[in-house]
Design an enzyme around this catalytic site. Sequence first.
Site, short mmCIF file in Angstrom:
data_model
loop_
_atom_site.label_atom_id
_atom_site.label_comp_id
_atom_site.label_asym_id
_atom_site.label_seq_id
_atom_site.Cartn_x
_atom_site.Cartn_y
_atom_site.Cartn_z
CG ASP A 94 -5.07 -8.86 1.12
OD1 ASP A 94 -5.05 -8.58 2.34
OD2 ASP A 94 -5.65 -8.17 0.28
CG ASP A 96 -10.80 -7.90 3.36
OD1 ASP A 96 -11.61 -8.56 4.03
OD2 ASP A 96 -10.21 -6.88 3.80
#
Length: 539
Positions: A94, A96
Amino acid sequence: MELAKMRILDLQFSVEHDPEMHILLLQLFEQKYALNKNYGSPRRTRDSAFNSIKLLKVTWYELVPSIMSNMLNPDAIFSNNEMSLSDIEIYGFDYDYTLVFYSKHLHTLIFNAARDLLVNEHRYPAEIRKYDYDPNFAIRGLHYDVHRALLMKIDAFHYIQLGTVYRGLSVVPDEEVIAMYDGSHVPLEQMSDFYGKSSQGNTMKQFMDIFSLPEMTLLSCVNEHFLKNNIDYEPVHLYKDVKDSIRDVHIKGIMYRAIEADIEKYICYAEQTRAVLAKLADHGKKMFLITNSPSSFVDKGMKFIVGKDWRDLFDVVIVQADKPNFFNDKRRPFRKVNERGVLLWDKIHKLQKGQIYKQGNLYEFLKLTGWRGSKVLYFGDHIYSDLADLTLKHGWRTGAIIPELRSEIKIMNTESYIQTMTWLQTLTGLLEHMQVHRDSDSQMILEEWKKERKDMREMNRNFFNAQFGSLFRTDENPTYFLRRLSRFADIYMASLSCLLNYELDYTFYPRRTPLQHELPPWSDQLCTGHNLLPTVTVR
């Protein structure tokens, strides 16, 4: 006394590498035996008994230096399931709070922007602007009772941790909580659904990701304002308005534009992110990035933390993926994104390195990459959605990034924390063994111990967060957050940089944790009193 000595000598094999520890343990049991004799004498007073306990506490604290010689490493990787990195062919990430970490300024930005949206678009009182973001108020994993407007911490067995229930910014008395919930247990049908959302009649919403911290704080501040000013309001509407305002900070691009305009203020530069990716690439590992963030935002952030050539490190890059729908919806096709961020209409026959794609779905992803059946390890911080889907539905191995882990371990390594926890566990063991004695002197002593235990529990909570304590524990049990972390993450760590401490053929082995009916390790026996403590007689 001989029995106590024999029992402690039985542990010699476990501690023979540390003679000082062995002597201290023996002293502890001798002191306990002296305590046993003191209680056995009818002429001993309550004060004399307390003096013996104080001596025992001093002896017990002498164990602290030996305990501190085996401190936890904040940069370690912790395992829930056995997993060998030598089996992993492909690494997924991912964006963030996985590849990129943000400064404390970001949550203040989100809080302020959502607060202004409440005033400007939802017509909330302008006076709520007097509330500022407090980074020390909330922790992740808390539950929010949408109908009662209460923020609370719940353990793995659906029990509310008393003393951690907040209405607005004020703690709710235990008696009131127990009256509202007919005890402290929350029924299953009231808990959050699979993704931590409040839906289908569920009254509890669990806040799992790091971006939820300003949302919890804003909810509490607005509730506080309405309560203090005797403003009649519907808690469900307030919850929905705050949720929508937080969502709009993302969807309307307010957060993205602010970060891109001042990237050095909001993004924590970490060259170790590049080091991790380079290490994997050097070992021939495939890598991909799947994020809900937009293309230009990701590009600027990755150029800042990794370099202009960041896309060369990834085999596939997917933006605005709309996770968790990406993992479940088979209907949405991929689309190319050109250098200017414009979507192209070309039919996608293969996912190419160096190209950025938007949307799509996991099934097409595996088909177009030819990675179906490959051993994949995916890293992220979304424990409910991303890691849950990939673990339970697709059989991928998962790694959870928990930034709070590093600071909590550092606290757990301090002498003051170890002293407190050591005596707290010892005190619990004493209570367990002494509770069978019903005479008045014994009951007075037990009540004093219970009060001390309660005070020490509050002290322990304050080591972490003054309102809610540790992210991972209630007083005794794991939190609901840790329950989900244990279920959905094979391994977990504070940041990706922890991978640099391990070779890529390393095997992670989970620690065997004893069940309640199993014999605990000798160190736990000493703390809790299981089997090894001599029986205390009180007259």
